[in-house]
Every structure is written in C-alpha cells, then in structure tokens.
Design a protein around this motif. Structure first.
Motif, PDB file in Angstrom:
ATOM      1  N   SER A 115       0.646  -1.024  -0.093  1.00 19.50           N
ATOM      2  CA  SER A 115      -0.041   0.242   0.015  1.00 19.50           C
ATOM      3  C   SER A 115       0.908   1.220  -0.013  1.00 19.50           C
ATOM      4  CB  SER A 115      -0.999   0.064   1.104  1.00 19.50           C
ATOM      5  OG  SER A 115      -0.236   0.126   2.444  1.00 19.50           O
ATOM      6  N   ARG A 116       2.401   1.020   0.056  1.00 16.24           N
ATOM      7  CA  ARG A 116       2.993   2.262   0.208  1.00 16.24           C
ATOM      8  C   ARG A 116       3.896   2.283  -0.913  1.00 16.24           C
ATOM      9  NH1 ARG A 116       4.892   1.034   6.306  1.00 16.24           N
ATOM     10  NH2 ARG A 116       2.715   0.876   7.392  1.00 16.24           N
ATOM     11  N   THR A 117       3.715   1.776  -1.997  1.00 14.99           N
ATOM     12  CA  THR A 117       4.509   1.621  -3.047  1.00 14.99           C
ATOM     13  C   THR A 117       4.621   2.656  -3.777  1.00 14.99           C
ATOM     14  OG1 THR A 117       2.787   0.634  -4.500  1.00 14.99           O
ATOM     15  CG2 THR A 117       4.229  -0.951  -3.378  1.00 14.99           C
ATOM     16  N   LEU A 118       3.860   3.750  -3.972  1.00 14.74           N
ATOM     17  CA  LEU A 118       3.736   5.173  -4.565  1.00 14.74           C
ATOM     18  C   LEU A 118       5.163   5.824  -4.177  1.00 14.74           C
ATOM     19  CD1 LEU A 118       2.822   7.392  -6.479  1.00 14.74           C
ATOM     20  CD2 LEU A 118       1.292   8.049  -4.766  1.00 14.74           C
ATOM     21  N   TYR A 119       5.403   5.758  -2.606  1.00  8.79           N
ATOM     22  CA  TYR A 119       6.616   6.558  -2.078  1.00  8.79           C
ATOM     23  C   TYR A 119       7.745   5.958  -2.583  1.00  8.79           C
ATOM     24  CZ  TYR A 119       3.294   8.758   1.218  1.00  8.79           C
ATOM     25  OH  TYR A 119       2.374   9.394   1.564  1.00  8.79           O
ATOM     26  N   VAL A 120       7.824   4.450  -2.723  1.00  8.43           N
ATOM     27  CA  VAL A 120       9.196   3.744  -3.233  1.00  8.43           C
ATOM     28  C   VAL A 120       9.308   4.023  -4.896  1.00  8.43           C
ATOM     29  CG1 VAL A 120       9.991   1.552  -3.598  1.00  8.43           C
ATOM     30  CG2 VAL A 120       8.713   1.790  -1.665  1.00  8.43           C
ATOM     31  N   TYR A 121       8.260   4.420  -5.552  1.00  8.44           N
ATOM     32  CA  TYR A 121       8.416   4.693  -6.977  1.00  8.44           C
ATOM     33  C   TYR A 121       8.989   6.235  -7.092  1.00  8.44           C
ATOM     34  CZ  TYR A 121       6.785   6.366 -11.493  1.00  8.44           C
ATOM     35  OH  TYR A 121       6.946   6.582 -12.733  1.00  8.44           O
ATOM     36  N   LEU A 122       8.390   7.169  -6.109  1.00  9.15           N
ATOM     37  CA  LEU A 122       8.577   8.565  -6.380  1.00  9.15           C
ATOM     38  C   LEU A 122      10.098   8.733  -5.789  1.00  9.15           C
ATOM     39  CD1 LEU A 122       5.419  10.146  -5.598  1.00  9.15           C
ATOM     40  CD2 LEU A 122       6.533   9.671  -8.030  1.00  9.15           C
ATOM     41  N   LEU A 123      10.405   8.086  -4.697  1.00  9.40           N
ATOM     42  CA  LEU A 123      11.641   8.550  -3.836  1.00  9.40           C
ATOM     43  C   LEU A 123      12.862   7.528  -4.205  1.00  9.40           C
ATOM     44  CD1 LEU A 123       9.978   8.962  -0.598  1.00  9.40           C
ATOM     45  CD2 LEU A 123      10.670  10.819  -2.298  1.00  9.40           C
ATOM     46  N   HIS A 124      12.784   6.587  -4.942  1.00 11.22           N
ATOM     47  CA  HIS A 124      13.757   5.616  -5.221  1.00 11.22           C
ATOM     48  C   HIS A 124      15.047   6.166  -6.184  1.00 11.22           C
ATOM     49  CE1 HIS A 124      12.092   4.632  -9.050  1.00 11.22           C
ATOM     50  NE2 HIS A 124      13.033   3.964  -9.426  1.00 11.22           N
ATOM     51  N   GLY A 125      14.599   7.099  -6.869  1.00 11.12           N
ATOM     52  CA  GLY A 125      15.241   7.877  -7.839  1.00 11.12           C
ATOM     53  C   GLY A 125      16.531   8.574  -7.257  1.00 11.12           C
ATOM     54  N   PHE A 126      16.517   9.111  -5.977  1.00 13.48           N
ATOM     55  CA  PHE A 126      17.457   9.387  -5.290  1.00 13.48           C
ATOM     56  C   PHE A 126      18.717   8.360  -4.984  1.00 13.48           C
ATOM     57  CE2 PHE A 126      13.769  12.198  -3.706  1.00 13.48           C
ATOM     58  CZ  PHE A 126      14.460  13.296  -4.153  1.00 13.48           C
ATOM     59  N   PHE A 127      18.357   7.449  -4.809  1.00 15.54           N
ATOM     60  CA  PHE A 127      19.145   6.595  -4.539  1.00 15.54           C
ATOM     61  C   PHE A 127      20.028   5.990  -5.824  1.00 15.54           C
ATOM     62  CE2 PHE A 127      16.636   5.778  -0.853  1.00 15.54           C
ATOM     63  CZ  PHE A 127      17.657   5.562   0.310  1.00 15.54           C
ATOM     64  N   ILE A 128      18.952   5.607  -7.007  1.00 12.87           N
ATOM     65  CA  ILE A 128      19.672   5.592  -8.152  1.00 12.87           C
ATOM     66  C   ILE A 128      20.427   6.596  -8.823  1.00 12.87           C
ATOM     67  CG2 ILE A 128      18.844   5.034 -10.765  1.00 12.87           C
ATOM     68  CD1 ILE A 128      18.059   2.918  -8.675  1.00 12.87           C
ATOM     69  N   GLN A 129      20.281   7.854  -8.411  1.00 14.78           N
ATOM     70  CA  GLN A 129      21.103   8.815  -9.102  1.00 14.78           C
ATOM     71  C   GLN A 129      22.452   8.785  -8.207  1.00 14.78           C
ATOM     72  OE1 GLN A 129      20.227  10.680 -11.558  1.00 14.78           O
ATOM     73  NE2 GLN A 129      22.361  11.594 -11.779  1.00 14.78           N
ATOM     74  N   PHE A 130      22.337   8.518  -7.103  1.00 14.93           N
ATOM     75  CA  PHE A 130      23.785   8.425  -5.809  1.00 14.93           C
ATOM     76  C   PHE A 130      24.537   7.125  -6.573  1.00 14.93           C
ATOM     77  CE2 PHE A 130      25.671   6.274  -2.571  1.00 14.93           C
ATOM     78  CZ  PHE A 130      26.591   7.146  -2.096  1.00 14.93           C
ATOM     79  N   PHE A 131      23.775   6.039  -6.861  1.00 16.89           N
ATOM     80  CA  PHE A 131      24.633   4.933  -7.338  1.00 16.89           C
ATOM     81  C   PHE A 131      25.483   5.294  -8.764  1.00 16.89           C
ATOM     82  CE2 PHE A 131      21.630   1.912  -5.242  1.00 16.89           C
ATOM     83  CZ  PHE A 131      22.420   1.872  -3.867  1.00 16.89           C
ATOM     84  N   ARG A 132      24.726   6.017  -9.600  1.00 12.75           N
ATOM     85  CA  ARG A 132      25.277   6.567 -10.873  1.00 12.75           C
ATOM     86  C   ARG A 132      26.613   7.374 -10.819  1.00 12.75           C
ATOM     87  NH1 ARG A 132      19.564   7.591 -14.238  1.00 12.75           N
ATOM     88  NH2 ARG A 132      19.184   5.506 -14.668  1.00 12.75           N
ATOM     89  N   GLU A 133      26.022   8.386  -9.983  1.00 11.78           N
ATOM     90  CA  GLU A 133      27.281   9.239  -9.756  1.00 11.78           C
ATOM     91  C   GLU A 133      28.398   8.821  -9.110  1.00 11.78           C
ATOM     92  OE1 GLU A 133      27.164  12.434 -11.102  1.00 11.78           O
ATOM     93  OE2 GLU A 133      25.158  11.965 -11.978  1.00 11.78           O
ATOM     94  N   THR A 134      28.265   7.971  -8.206  1.00 13.70           N
ATOM     95  CA  THR A 134      29.209   7.375  -7.401  1.00 13.70           C
ATOM     96  C   THR A 134      29.908   5.986  -7.806  1.00 13.70           C
ATOM     97  OG1 THR A 134      28.054   6.479  -5.770  1.00 13.70           O
ATOM     98  CG2 THR A 134      28.665   8.550  -5.304  1.00 13.70           C
ATOM     99  N   ASN A 135      29.348   5.449  -8.575  1.00 12.89           N
ATOM    100  CA  ASN A 135      29.784   3.988  -9.015  1.00 12.89           C
ATOM    101  C   ASN A 135      29.750   3.099  -7.771  1.00 12.89           C
ATOM    102  OD1 ASN A 135      29.646   4.248 -11.968  1.00 12.89           O
ATOM    103  ND2 ASN A 135      31.563   5.021 -11.656  1.00 12.89           N
ATOM    104  N   PHE A 136      28.927   3.375  -6.965  1.00 15.93           N
ATOM    105  CA  PHE A 136      29.104   2.768  -5.579  1.00 15.93           C
ATOM    106  C   PHE A 136      28.703   1.300  -5.664  1.00 15.93           C
ATOM    107  CE2 PHE A 136      26.879   1.262  -1.666  1.00 15.93           C
ATOM    108  CZ  PHE A 136      27.753   1.658  -0.744  1.00 15.93           C
ATOM    109  N   PHE A 137      27.806   0.994  -6.592  1.00 15.94           N
ATOM    110  CA  PHE A 137      27.531  -0.591  -7.040  1.00 15.94           C
ATOM    111  C   PHE A 137      27.488  -0.826  -8.177  1.00 15.94           C
ATOM    112  CE2 PHE A 137      24.641  -4.032  -6.977  1.00 15.94           C
ATOM    113  CZ  PHE A 137      24.903  -4.796  -5.978  1.00 15.94           C
ATOM    114  N   ASN A 138      28.123  -1.803  -8.780  1.00 16.84           N
ATOM    115  CA  ASN A 138      27.855  -2.279 -10.023  1.00 16.84           C
ATOM    116  C   ASN A 138      27.651  -3.908 -10.233  1.00 16.84           C
ATOM    117  OD1 ASN A 138      28.655   0.234 -11.549  1.00 16.84           O
ATOM    118  ND2 ASN A 138      30.790  -0.107 -10.523  1.00 16.84           N
TER     119      ASN A 138
END
Length: 203
Positions: free
Chosen positions: A125-148
């Motif tokens: 029932s809370r998936t809208l929050y996951v959908y809208l906010l997960h982009g912050f993590f994705i952008q962090f991973f892209r910029e830092t290559n923290f996880f491949n």
C-alpha cells in the motif's frame, strides 16, 4: 486519449527529462488504469486459465530479454524522445508495443497476487513512495559508481540493496516526512504527534 498522448510526446525532443514531463505523459495511462480498475476485474485475472497463460507470457518475455539484452532501457524509462532512441519515425509503433507488453505483464503478475493479507500487504500500500523516492538512490549509485553488477554473483547483493531501499522508503518516518508533498495531507504526522502527546499526558 491518454495512450495517444503518451505516443505523441515521443516525437517532440523538447519534452524530455525536465520536470519528468515525458515520463508523466507516458506512464499516465497506467495510473489512470489503476484508478479505474475494480476489485472484481483484478479477481477475474486469478482464474486458472488466465494463470496458465500468464506463465507462458512471463516465460516468453524472460526469454526475449535474455536473447535481446541490447534493447535500450530508454524505452522503459520513457524519458527520451524517439530520435534519441534511434527511431525518429517509427518510435510510436515501438512505444505502443511496449505499452502492450507492459500491460500483459502487469496482468500476468496480478494473476498471482494472493487474496489473503500478509506481512507484505502494508508495504504494497506504500509503493507510491518507493516509486517516487527511489530515484535519489539510483542517482547516487550512478554518480558514485557505488554499486555495479558485473556478474551473476552480484545479483544476491543487488536484491539485498533493493530490499533495504524498499523497506526504508516504506517506513513510517519516511512516509510522515513526505506525505505532505506526495499526498497533500499530514495525517501520519498528526497521528504521531497525537500519540506522543497522549503518552506524555499518561506519564
């Protein structure tokens, strides 16, 4: 009409990632469908015949993804124009096929959603929050290559990272902070403050 708009915006390069306009138009048909669909219609998908068909559908899509890994993710992200994706003239046809595939896949997955509530129901029932906010993590991973992900052995760790992100973004503190921006109300914060005051008065 929503599908037609989603198909047309791909022909305009000016409608891109700014304010997520392209994604808003392209994904709107799915949100609209989710708003209109009824419980009875979802339950119809749980018929045995539909479930059997869904297995073949999901297997066919999995095989297609395996043998065609070069498919540009831009078709799924819906943030680029057809010109940027290499199909300036026939991009509308390609996106329409993506619509059909996504719709069939969604129906195939819904066919296996259990009726009984369990520990995952609240998270669902809370998936809208996951959908809208997960982009912050994705952008962090892209910029830092923290996880491949370089091999199949990285997949379990990827699953753990994804699970952590889902649980974090589904937590009540995150919901309380972001609810005014996402839902335009503050019921969670008000409830938390009310409970806190009641606890202080009781003590």
């Amino acid at each position: 009409m929503a599908v037609q708009i989603g198909l047309l915006v791909g022909y305009f390069g000016q409608i891109g990632q700014s304010f997520s306009l392209s994604r808003t138009f392209v994904f709107f048909p799915f949100f609209l469908l989710g708003y209109w669909v009824t419980t009875e219609q979802v339950m119809w998908l749980r018929r045995k015949s539909v479930r059997i068909i869904s297995i073949f559908v999901m297997a066919a899509v999995a095989i297609g993804i395996y043998y065609a890994p070069e498919i540009k993710t831009g078709w799924l992200l819906a943030s680029k124009s057809y010109g940027d994706l290499g199909l300036p003239q026939y991009g509308g046809i390609a996106r329409f096929m993506v619509y059909i595939t996504a719709g069939i896949m969604a129906a195939s997955i819904l066919a296996w959603i259990p009726r009984k509530e369990n520990v995952l129901t609240a998270l669902g029932s809370r998936t809208l929050y996951v959908y809208l906010l997960h982009g912050f993590f994705i952008q962090f991973f892209r910029e830092t290559n923290f996880f491949n992900v370089n091999s199949v052995f990285d997949l379990p760790l990827l699953a753990l990272v994804a699970t952590f992100i889902v649980l974090l973004l589904s937590s009540k503190p995150v919901l309380g902070v972001w609810q005014p921006f996402i839902e335009g109300k503050m019921s969670i914060l008000k409830k938390t403050l009310t409970q806190k005051r009641a606890g202080e008065n009781a003590s």
